[in-house]
Motif scaffolding. Structure first.
Motif, PDB file in Angstrom:
ATOM      1  N   GLY A 131       0.872  -1.247   0.004  1.00  0.00           N
ATOM      2  CA  GLY A 131      -0.123  -0.055   0.064  1.00  0.00           C
ATOM      3  C   GLY A 131       0.684   1.326  -0.035  1.00  0.00           C
ATOM      4  O   GLY A 131       0.555   2.303  -0.656  1.00  0.00           O
ATOM      5  N   LEU A 132       2.052   1.273   0.758  1.00  0.00           N
ATOM      6  CA  LEU A 132       2.666   2.647   0.712  1.00  0.00           C
ATOM      7  C   LEU A 132       3.362   2.880  -0.787  1.00  0.00           C
ATOM      8  O   LEU A 132       3.166   3.952  -0.885  1.00  0.00           O
ATOM      9  CB  LEU A 132       3.867   2.314   1.743  1.00  0.00           C
ATOM     10  CG  LEU A 132       4.832   3.391   1.975  1.00  0.00           C
ATOM     11  CD1 LEU A 132       4.120   4.654   2.820  1.00  0.00           C
ATOM     12  CD2 LEU A 132       6.203   2.875   2.479  1.00  0.00           C
ATOM     13  N   GLY A 133       3.799   1.890  -1.246  1.00  0.00           N
ATOM     14  CA  GLY A 133       4.345   2.137  -2.642  1.00  0.00           C
ATOM     15  C   GLY A 133       3.181   2.345  -3.840  1.00  0.00           C
ATOM     16  O   GLY A 133       3.457   3.290  -4.668  1.00  0.00           O
ATOM     17  N   ARG A 134       1.939   1.687  -3.450  1.00  0.00           N
ATOM     18  CA  ARG A 134       1.091   2.027  -4.509  1.00  0.00           C
ATOM     19  C   ARG A 134       0.583   3.444  -4.467  1.00  0.00           C
ATOM     20  O   ARG A 134       0.034   4.111  -5.130  1.00  0.00           O
ATOM     21  CB  ARG A 134      -0.007   0.908  -4.383  1.00  0.00           C
ATOM     22  CG  ARG A 134      -1.078   1.141  -5.348  1.00  0.00           C
ATOM     23  CD  ARG A 134      -0.621   1.040  -6.702  1.00  0.00           C
ATOM     24  NE  ARG A 134      -0.872   1.979  -7.576  1.00  0.00           N
ATOM     25  CZ  ARG A 134      -0.691   2.350  -8.890  1.00  0.00           C
ATOM     26  NH1 ARG A 134       0.486   1.765  -9.278  1.00  0.00           N
ATOM     27  NH2 ARG A 134      -1.113   3.329  -9.375  1.00  0.00           N
ATOM     28  N   ASN A 369       2.842   9.950   8.459  1.00  0.00           N
ATOM     29  CA  ASN A 369       2.609   8.664   9.209  1.00  0.00           C
ATOM     30  C   ASN A 369       1.601   7.449   8.777  1.00  0.00           C
ATOM     31  O   ASN A 369       0.612   7.997   8.312  1.00  0.00           O
ATOM     32  CB  ASN A 369       2.310   8.946  10.716  1.00  0.00           C
ATOM     33  CG  ASN A 369       2.128   7.471  11.598  1.00  0.00           C
ATOM     34  OD1 ASN A 369       0.932   6.959  11.610  1.00  0.00           O
ATOM     35  ND2 ASN A 369       3.111   7.033  12.076  1.00  0.00           N
ATOM     36  N   HIS A 370       2.153   6.422   8.519  1.00  0.00           N
ATOM     37  CA  HIS A 370       1.475   5.430   7.821  1.00  0.00           C
ATOM     38  C   HIS A 370       0.797   4.173   8.734  1.00  0.00           C
ATOM     39  O   HIS A 370       0.351   3.128   8.076  1.00  0.00           O
ATOM     40  CB  HIS A 370       1.940   4.725   6.509  1.00  0.00           C
ATOM     41  CG  HIS A 370       2.187   5.739   5.382  1.00  0.00           C
ATOM     42  ND1 HIS A 370       1.032   5.861   4.660  1.00  0.00           N
ATOM     43  CD2 HIS A 370       2.850   6.758   5.033  1.00  0.00           C
ATOM     44  CE1 HIS A 370       1.378   6.943   3.632  1.00  0.00           C
ATOM     45  NE2 HIS A 370       2.419   7.387   3.766  1.00  0.00           N
ATOM     46  N   THR A 371       1.069   4.327   9.894  1.00  0.00           N
ATOM     47  CA  THR A 371       0.821   3.007  10.847  1.00  0.00           C
ATOM     48  C   THR A 371       0.239   3.604  12.076  1.00  0.00           C
ATOM     49  O   THR A 371       0.637   4.590  12.538  1.00  0.00           O
ATOM     50  CB  THR A 371       2.215   2.302  11.133  1.00  0.00           C
ATOM     51  OG1 THR A 371       1.876   1.155  11.864  1.00  0.00           O
ATOM     52  CG2 THR A 371       2.978   3.053  11.665  1.00  0.00           C
ATOM     53  N   ILE A 372      -0.627   2.668  12.574  1.00  0.00           N
ATOM     54  CA  ILE A 372      -1.046   2.865  14.034  1.00  0.00           C
ATOM     55  C   ILE A 372      -0.260   1.984  14.929  1.00  0.00           C
ATOM     56  O   ILE A 372      -0.185   2.133  16.231  1.00  0.00           O
ATOM     57  CB  ILE A 372      -2.405   2.486  14.080  1.00  0.00           C
ATOM     58  CG1 ILE A 372      -3.385   3.679  13.192  1.00  0.00           C
ATOM     59  CG2 ILE A 372      -3.193   2.200  15.464  1.00  0.00           C
ATOM     60  CD1 ILE A 372      -4.856   3.253  12.967  1.00  0.00           C
ATOM     61  N   ASN A 446       0.970  14.252   9.136  1.00  0.00           N
ATOM     62  CA  ASN A 446      -0.289  13.998   8.911  1.00  0.00           C
ATOM     63  C   ASN A 446      -0.530  12.449   8.863  1.00  0.00           C
ATOM     64  O   ASN A 446       0.372  11.656   8.561  1.00  0.00           O
ATOM     65  CB  ASN A 446      -0.728  14.604   7.678  1.00  0.00           C
ATOM     66  CG  ASN A 446      -0.113  13.942   6.342  1.00  0.00           C
ATOM     67  OD1 ASN A 446       1.072  14.125   6.205  1.00  0.00           O
ATOM     68  ND2 ASN A 446      -0.595  12.921   5.759  1.00  0.00           N
ATOM     69  N   GLY A 447      -1.745  12.049   9.461  1.00  0.00           N
ATOM     70  CA  GLY A 447      -2.195  10.725   9.231  1.00  0.00           C
ATOM     71  C   GLY A 447      -2.869  10.621   7.912  1.00  0.00           C
ATOM     72  O   GLY A 447      -3.052  11.493   7.033  1.00  0.00           O
ATOM     73  N   VAL A 448      -3.408   9.590   7.378  1.00  0.00           N
ATOM     74  CA  VAL A 448      -4.028   9.269   6.310  1.00  0.00           C
ATOM     75  C   VAL A 448      -5.348   8.878   6.185  1.00  0.00           C
ATOM     76  O   VAL A 448      -5.888   8.264   5.100  1.00  0.00           O
ATOM     77  CB  VAL A 448      -3.155   7.922   5.738  1.00  0.00           C
ATOM     78  CG1 VAL A 448      -1.660   8.479   5.450  1.00  0.00           C
ATOM     79  CG2 VAL A 448      -2.819   6.771   6.477  1.00  0.00           C
TER      80      VAL A 448
END
Length: 842
Positions: A131-134, A369-372, A446-448
């Motif tokens: 998901g991060l790369g896409r 940030n991409h993780t919880i 920022n969150g996503v």
């Protein structure tokens, strides 16, 4: 939003103008003069490569024009730093962006070839994992489509994470040598090498003005070679690029060692140096892997900042003005080492003082940030950074010292606060918390997704939100409609365009025009027919890929994503087993037929996730071979999930499984892609599922299970998974079947670790608690699918209400709120003053 279609029409006449040679002549020219082959004896590979180079020619001309325009407008530029990009195949995307698809199809047909067949010659680019790369690739598409002055920066990996093969139900990893046949889309800048240093030591000295300074000496040198891959907008001349760095040795080999007969030793340093860009995400279980990952991160950051400052110097402006012309987005913590690197460059190379350098850094960087999951937040041993990057470790210590002094001064009533927010964890092995570094060194974090934004404020980074109440926010993720509807789903895209016009390609909110058509019986039939075409295409792919036939009249129930316990593929399997039990218990009762499709990779060292893959195959083998099931339930796993596979699966999906434990998925984008293509979602109140529900309406989505607050509360009070086991007969039966080896009779204890995780180790992801709500929601799915007219109606409404999930909207939010940049040529450039002439830069 992005520039309107009307604005872009003016550019299309220039794009459509005939080049000096026809496309066919260009293809044959490249077969002859670029590949060195006889153009009168073409095959698929030669024609694909010839076509690729012909398309690249057209992109390069537009790219040069774009670079000139960037200097003419003195535009502030965005640099999007990501260790992953996952673009998929390039050919079809480029043809659609250049509006050349029909011309190409006709040209290839004249030559005896088919475009869709030819596309299979291209291997997915192994530049990302999931998901991060896409997401990064979607954002690059939108940056180009919205005419924003931005670039992507990362690493040009020789090998992707791995090629997944399935051997007797087990995942096996093979090398993903995606460039083994060459990559026609690369533009390698072999003349442009950036030196990157590692190891060595620091020393202090006095400069000519008598000031104490620091320099980094006795280092090991690696060269970074720039490789550009072009990213076009849609239907106009705007083309930007990803600049990916490949590691090169500073010397080819040691001639003296070679002459002494040590042939291996002569090239050893070259091989070690070039390992840096060899493979995406080397295993970090051992010390070598940890060191290599950190080297990768610093390698691409150091080369990128050198490139950014090289461009900036052409403007001949003060370094204090840098944030007015440069915005750097850190996509997750992987590039966070950029903060001490820019400090080093500003102080050690440019001679600035600490305060001035730090002000520039804070105003330049922003962090997504991409993780919880706290355990997923990156940290590096102090000793490792100190050895590999000794100057950076000094700077990080100084950042932390100044930051904690300010914290203690402002909050003397909370003596433990400094320890909680410190960039350095104390203990036996001191670690640098990279997320803390990124937060302290950025002006915006920022969150996503909306829920994710609230979680990072209230829980994950609560102390930082207290310190910086305006810094933490969110920008909900988005997906590009060009790739994820127009390109991957021609039957549906053409139907939509015929119904409401083509403007949705630029402005996804235009899909609202489909809502009234959901009540039109004739349009519903056309919609169902388009969906059927996609199911037929996927069925052919499944047959070719794994030799299994599927019934097109079944519900295509799909869960395709990285295999992880929190994403709960296991809960899906438990539902499948429940359906199987119901069918075998009552074989004469009618059931809703399903084809349940799984795909996804497990991390090589993630043994529980790999065991879940084995379980899926074992359950599939039992069910698919049972004559009592008689085609009413089919289960399959597609190996080596990748972008090109997703392009076939997603348009055919009817039920989208988004069933992660609430509070654990930051956002997700697969949920958006499937909904955009007319799938109905079954999911938890997690990530972007919440906003999708708000958009499509609660009646058009199947929401179940615990909320994130309820998950936290259950853990706080003491969660007992065996309570559900004892009080739910269907659940108990499913778990017992796993425990007694029903699906693995030759190895009855094979799935014991899965059962232990559910019953004895606390069921951390709360499958037992969510099992019955999930089953109830799936029963509601069955009832609605049996009313095909209502199902199609809700499918149309799901697509019609997905406008807010465009990546165009997301990047324009970044542009306005975080980057403060404008589409090329629009008002708001940082300066209107004259500047020295600057040639286009590579």
């Amino acid at each position: 939003m992005c520039p309107s279609p009307t604005k872009k029409e003016g550019a299309r006449s220039e794009i459509a103008a005939s080049p000096a040679r026809t496309l066919k002549e260009d293809i044959l020219h490249h077969i002859c003069y670029t590949l060195g082959n006889d153009p009168e004896r073409p095959n698929k590979y030669k024609v694909y490569m010839g076509l690729a180079y012909a398309v690249r020619d057209r992109l390069i001309a537009r790219w040069i024009k774009t670079q000139r325009a960037l200097y003419d407008h003195l535009a502030k530029r965005v640099y999007f730093l990501s260790l992953e990009f996952l673009p998929g195949r390039f050919l079809k995307n480029y043809l659609i962006s250049l509006r050349m698809e029909e011309e190409t199809r006709e040209t290839l047909a004249e030559m005896g070839f088919d475009l869709d067949d030819l596309e299979e010659q291209e291997w997915d680019a192994g530049l990302g994992n999931g998901g991060l790369g896409r997401l990064a690739s979607c954002y690059m598409d939108s940056i180009a489509c919205c005419d924003l002055p931005g670039y992507g920066y990362g690493i040009h990996y020789d090998y992707g994470i791995f090629h997944q093969v399935i051997d007797n139900g087990y995942q096996r990893e093979q090398a993903d040598n995606w460039i083994r046949h060459g990559n026609p889309w690369d533009i390698k800048r072999r003349h442009y090498l950036v030196p990157v240093n590692f190891n060595g030591r620091t020393e202090t000295y006095r400069d000519a003005a008598g000031r104490m300074r620091v320099r980094w000496v006795d280092t090991d040198l690696v060269m970074a070679m720039a490789c550009d891959i072009l990213v076009p907008g849609y239907g106009d001349d705007y083309v930007t690029n990803m600049r990916l760095w490949a590691a090169q040795s500073s010397r080819e080999f040691n001639l003296e060692t070679f002459n002494q007969g040590d042939y291996i030793g002569a090239v050893e340093s070259k091989v070690i140096s070039e390992n840096i860009s060899k493979v995406l995400y080397p295993s970090d279980e051992g010390e070598f892997g940890k060191e290599l990952r950190l080297k990768q991160q610093y390698f691409f950051v150091a080369a990128t900042l050198d490139d950014i400052l090289r461009r900036y110097r052409k403007l001949q402006r003060s370094l204090a003005d840098l944030p007015n012309f440069v915005a750097i987005q850190l996509n997750d913590t992987h590039p966070a080492i950029a903060i001490p690197e820019l400090m080093r460059l500003l102080m050690d190379e440019e001679g600035l003082g600490w305060d001035e350098a730090w002000t520039i850094c804070e105003k330049t960087f922003a962090y997504t940030n991409h993780t919880i999951l706290p355990e997923a937040l990156e940290s590096w041993p102090v000793d490792l950074i100190g050895r590999l990057l000794p100057r950076h470790m000094q700077i990080i210590f100084e950042i932390n010292h100044r930051f904690l002094e300010a914290v203690r001064s402002r909050h003397p009533d909370d003596p433990d606060l400094a320890q909680r927010v410190s960039l350095i964890t104390e203990g036996e092995t001191k670690q640098v918390r990279m997320a803390h570094l990124a937060i302290v060194g950025s002006h915006t974090v920022n969150g996503v997704a909306a829920l994710h934004g609230e979680i990072i404020k209230r829980h994950l980074f609560r102390d930082f939100h207290r310190l910086y109440p305006r810094r933490l926010q969110y920008v909900t993720n988005g997906i590009t409609p060009r790739r994820w509807l127009k390109q991957v789903n021609p039957p549906l895209a053409d139907l939509i365009t015929e119904a409401i016009g083509p403007d949705w390609i630029f402005d996804l909110e235009q899909l609202r025009g489909l809502e009234p058509l959901a009540e039109d019986a004739a349009f519903r039939q056309q919609w169902a027919a388009a969906k059927r075409q996609n199911k037929e295409r996927l069925a052919r792919y499944i047959l070719r890929k794994i030799g299994l036939g599927v019934n097109l009249d079944t519900l295509f129930d799909v869960q395709v994503k990285r295999i992880h316990e929190y994403k709960r593929q296991l809960l899906n399997v438990m539902h499948v087993i429940t359906l199987y039990n119901r069918i075998t218990d009552h074989p004469d009762e009618p059931t809703t037929p399903r084809t349940v499709i799984f795909a996804g990779k497990a991390a090589p060292a993630y043994h529980q996730a790999k065991l879940i893959i084995k379980l899926i195959h074992s359950v599939a083998n039992t069910i698919n071979s049972d004559p009592l099931v008689n085609g009413r339930l089919r289960v399959l796993f597609l190996p080596n999930y990748c972008v090109s596979q997703a392009e076939k699966v997603i348009p055919a999906t009817e039920l989208s499984e988004q069933i992660s434990t609430a509070g654990m998925e930051a956002s997700g984008t697969g949920n958006m892609k499937m909904t955009l293509n007319g799938a109905l979602t079954i999911g938890t109140m997690d990530g972007a599922n919440i906003e999708i529900m708000e958009a499509v309406g609660a009646e058009n989505i199947f929401i179940f299970g615990l909320s994130s607050e309820e998950v936290v509360e259950k853990r706080r009070k003491g969660y007992d998974p065996n309570h559900y086991y004892r009080n739910d007969g269907e659940l108990k039966r499913v778990v017992d079947m796993l425990a007694t080896g029903h699906f693995s009779p030759q190895q009855p204890h094979l799935f014991a670790p899965i059962v232990q995780g559910l019953r004895e180790k606390g069921d951390f992801y709360m499958l037992m608690a969510d099992y019955r709500p999930y089953i109830t929601a799936q029963d509601a799915v069955d009832r609605l699918f049996n009313d095909s007219d209502q199902w199609v109606r809700r499918s149309i409404l799901n697509t019609a209400r997905m406008g807010r999930f465009s990546s165009d909207r997301a990047v324009m939010e970044y542009a306005r709120r975080i980057w403060h940049v404008h589409p090329l040529g629009k008002e708001g450039d940082p300066s209107a003053s004259s500047r020295p002439a600057a040639a286009p830069t590579v």
